[in-house]
Motif scaffolding. Structure first.
Motif, PDB file in Angstrom:
ATOM      1  N   ASP A  61      48.705  49.218  34.598  1.00  0.00           N
ATOM      2  CA  ASP A  61      49.517  48.859  35.756  1.00  0.00           C
ATOM      3  C   ASP A  61      49.970  47.398  35.637  1.00  0.00           C
ATOM      4  O   ASP A  61      49.682  46.695  34.666  1.00  0.00           O
ATOM      5  CB  ASP A  61      48.751  49.112  37.057  1.00  0.00           C
ATOM      6  N   TRP A  62      50.668  46.949  36.666  1.00  0.00           N
ATOM      7  CA  TRP A  62      51.251  45.608  36.654  1.00  0.00           C
ATOM      8  C   TRP A  62      50.191  44.505  36.536  1.00  0.00           C
ATOM      9  O   TRP A  62      50.360  43.542  35.788  1.00  0.00           O
ATOM     10  CB  TRP A  62      52.084  45.422  37.911  1.00  0.00           C
ATOM     11  N   ASP A  63      49.083  44.672  37.266  1.00  0.00           N
ATOM     12  CA  ASP A  63      48.027  43.657  37.196  1.00  0.00           C
ATOM     13  C   ASP A  63      47.464  43.550  35.778  1.00  0.00           C
ATOM     14  O   ASP A  63      47.207  42.448  35.275  1.00  0.00           O
ATOM     15  CB  ASP A  63      46.903  43.992  38.170  1.00  0.00           C
ATOM     16  N   ALA A  64      47.260  44.709  35.123  1.00  0.00           N
ATOM     17  CA  ALA A  64      46.724  44.698  33.764  1.00  0.00           C
ATOM     18  C   ALA A  64      47.741  44.098  32.791  1.00  0.00           C
ATOM     19  O   ALA A  64      47.379  43.347  31.875  1.00  0.00           O
ATOM     20  CB  ALA A  64      46.340  46.107  33.331  1.00  0.00           C
ATOM     21  N   LEU A  65      49.012  44.423  32.986  1.00  0.00           N
ATOM     22  CA  LEU A  65      50.043  43.885  32.092  1.00  0.00           C
ATOM     23  C   LEU A  65      50.202  42.381  32.263  1.00  0.00           C
ATOM     24  O   LEU A  65      50.501  41.675  31.304  1.00  0.00           O
ATOM     25  CB  LEU A  65      51.384  44.577  32.366  1.00  0.00           C
ATOM     26  N   ARG A  66      49.995  41.896  33.477  1.00  0.00           N
ATOM     27  CA  ARG A  66      50.129  40.467  33.734  1.00  0.00           C
ATOM     28  C   ARG A  66      48.805  39.733  33.556  1.00  0.00           C
ATOM     29  O   ARG A  66      48.762  38.501  33.603  1.00  0.00           O
ATOM     30  CB  ARG A  66      50.634  40.247  35.161  1.00  0.00           C
ATOM     31  N   GLN A  67      47.719  40.500  33.371  1.00  0.00           N
ATOM     32  CA  GLN A  67      46.384  39.925  33.212  1.00  0.00           C
ATOM     33  C   GLN A  67      46.037  39.027  34.403  1.00  0.00           C
ATOM     34  O   GLN A  67      45.548  37.912  34.261  1.00  0.00           O
ATOM     35  CB  GLN A  67      46.288  39.138  31.887  1.00  0.00           C
ATOM     36  N   GLN A  68      46.262  39.611  35.614  1.00  0.00           N
ATOM     37  CA  GLN A  68      46.046  38.845  36.853  1.00  0.00           C
ATOM     38  C   GLN A  68      45.854  39.824  38.009  1.00  0.00           C
ATOM     39  O   GLN A  68      46.618  40.791  38.143  1.00  0.00           O
ATOM     40  CB  GLN A  68      47.252  37.932  37.115  1.00  0.00           C
ATOM     41  N   GLU A  69      44.850  39.578  38.815  1.00  0.00           N
ATOM     42  CA  GLU A  69      44.642  40.433  39.985  1.00  0.00           C
ATOM     43  C   GLU A  69      45.682  40.116  41.059  1.00  0.00           C
ATOM     44  O   GLU A  69      46.024  38.954  41.285  1.00  0.00           O
ATOM     45  CB  GLU A  69      43.243  40.223  40.551  1.00  0.00           C
ATOM     46  N   ASP A  70      46.157  41.184  41.698  1.00  0.00           N
ATOM     47  CA  ASP A  70      47.171  41.066  42.747  1.00  0.00           C
ATOM     48  C   ASP A  70      48.360  40.228  42.267  1.00  0.00           C
ATOM     49  O   ASP A  70      48.879  39.341  42.969  1.00  0.00           O
ATOM     50  CB  ASP A  70      46.565  40.433  44.016  1.00  0.00           C
ATOM     51  N   ALA A  71      48.785  40.530  41.061  1.00  0.00           N
ATOM     52  CA  ALA A  71      49.914  39.781  40.483  1.00  0.00           C
ATOM     53  C   ALA A  71      51.179  40.089  41.266  1.00  0.00           C
ATOM     54  O   ALA A  71      51.506  41.263  41.507  1.00  0.00           O
ATOM     55  CB  ALA A  71      50.102  40.163  39.024  1.00  0.00           C
ATOM     56  N   PRO A  72      51.923  39.062  41.694  1.00  0.00           N
ATOM     57  CA  PRO A  72      53.165  39.311  42.430  1.00  0.00           C
ATOM     58  C   PRO A  72      54.232  39.867  41.497  1.00  0.00           C
ATOM     59  O   PRO A  72      54.273  39.557  40.297  1.00  0.00           O
ATOM     60  CB  PRO A  72      53.550  37.924  42.949  1.00  0.00           C
ATOM     61  N   GLY A  73      55.095  40.715  42.062  1.00  0.00           N
ATOM     62  CA  GLY A  73      56.193  41.261  41.278  1.00  0.00           C
ATOM     63  C   GLY A  73      57.294  40.230  41.076  1.00  0.00           C
ATOM     64  O   GLY A  73      57.268  39.128  41.641  1.00  0.00           O
ATOM     65  N   VAL A  74      58.268  40.604  40.276  1.00  0.00           N
ATOM     66  CA  VAL A  74      59.430  39.737  40.023  1.00  0.00           C
ATOM     67  C   VAL A  74      60.456  40.015  41.119  1.00  0.00           C
ATOM     68  O   VAL A  74      60.920  41.159  41.279  1.00  0.00           O
ATOM     69  CB  VAL A  74      60.034  40.006  38.637  1.00  0.00           C
ATOM     70  N   GLU A  75      60.806  39.001  41.866  1.00  0.00           N
ATOM     71  CA  GLU A  75      61.723  39.181  42.993  1.00  0.00           C
ATOM     72  C   GLU A  75      63.163  39.351  42.513  1.00  0.00           C
ATOM     73  O   GLU A  75      63.578  38.753  41.525  1.00  0.00           O
ATOM     74  CB  GLU A  75      61.630  37.990  43.934  1.00  0.00           C
ATOM     75  N   TYR A  76      63.900  40.195  43.254  1.00  0.00           N
ATOM     76  CA  TYR A  76      65.326  40.376  42.982  1.00  0.00           C
ATOM     77  C   TYR A  76      66.092  40.306  44.300  1.00  0.00           C
ATOM     78  O   TYR A  76      65.553  40.580  45.381  1.00  0.00           O
ATOM     79  CB  TYR A  76      65.602  41.704  42.269  1.00  0.00           C
TER      80      TYR A  76
END
Length: 249
Positions: A183-198
């Motif tokens: 998932d996104w947290d694992a890909l970013r290597q960060q818990e509760d990683a914020p998404g990229v805003e658009y």
């Protein structure tokens, strides 16, 4: 008797003295002549041999000068050959770099033309109306386990309306023979990683980096768009389709 008859005859000593004196003078003259002849012979030989010796020395000096001159010319020619070789190599390298740059520019121009054509269709009146979607994504390898992604978002359903929200990714793959989803947290290597805003009206490109664990073989990447209002939108792309090339599903 007269006086002449009475004069005594010369003795034996007087008779032999004159020839001996003449012989001694002749011997001395012969010695002098021989000495003079020898001197003239030596002088003549020196006159004959001395110019030859000088000529040989002059020839040797001239040969040495020629040899040095040839060595200088050879060294000069070698330097010219080396200089020309370096100039030719520099020209070849510059030409190769130029060709590579021109090829890159051609690729960039072709990509820009494709983007322009796409955007013209997107905002044109003949393009099919579509809501918010991830039109394409491109994954490019970086150093180590990092991958850089570029995703193109579009919408032309609500002309003039602002689409805003966050983009996240998830990647499916196999590891040790098992299917695995990051998932996104694992890909970013960060818990509760914020998404990229658009936030855009018609289209926008978003970029970011993700990290894949060692041993994972990616199969599919999923783009998830969570708008500020409305339901989330997801779209999947095959990994071979987007890894370093870009594409749409």
């Amino acid at each position: 008797m007269n006086d002449d008859a009475r004069a005594p005859a010369p003795g034996p000593a007087s008779a032999t003295a004159t020839p001996l004196s003449r012989r001694g003078r002749l011997t001395r003259w012969l010695v002098v002549l021989v000495a003079v002849a020898l001197l003239f012979g030596v002088w003549g030989a020196w006159r004959v041999l001395a110019p030859a010796t000088d000529d040989v020395r002059a020839q040797l000096a001239a040969s040495e000068r020629d040899r040095r001159g040839q060595s200088d010319r050879i060294e000069h020619l070698q330097q010219r050959v080396a200089t020309l070789g370096r100039s030719d190599q520099i020209s070849r390298d510059a030409n190769r770099d130029l060709q590579s740059t021109l090829a890159e520019r051609d690729e960039e121009i072709a990509a820009l033309r494709a983007d322009v054509a796409f955007y013209e269709r997107l905002v044109g009146s003949t393009e099919q109306r579509r809501g918010l979607t991830a039109h394409a994504i491109r994954m490019q390898p970086q150093n180590g386990a990092a991958w850089h992604f570029t995703s193109t978002l579009t919408q032309n359903l609500n002309r003039g309306a602002i689409s805003a929200g966050e983009l996240t990714l998830s990647i499916e793959g196999t590891r040790d023979g098992r299917l695995q989803t990051l998932d996104w947290d694992a890909l970013r290597q960060q818990e509760d990683a914020p998404g990229v805003e658009y936030s855009f009206k018609y289209f926008e490109q978003l970029e970011g980096d993700v990290f894949l664990p060692e041993g994972l073989t990616p199969v599919r990447v999923k783009v998830r768009l969570a708008p500020d209002s409305g339901a989330a939108v997801e779209r999947s792309f095959g990994w071979a389709q987007v890894a370093g090339e870009g594409g749409s599903g």
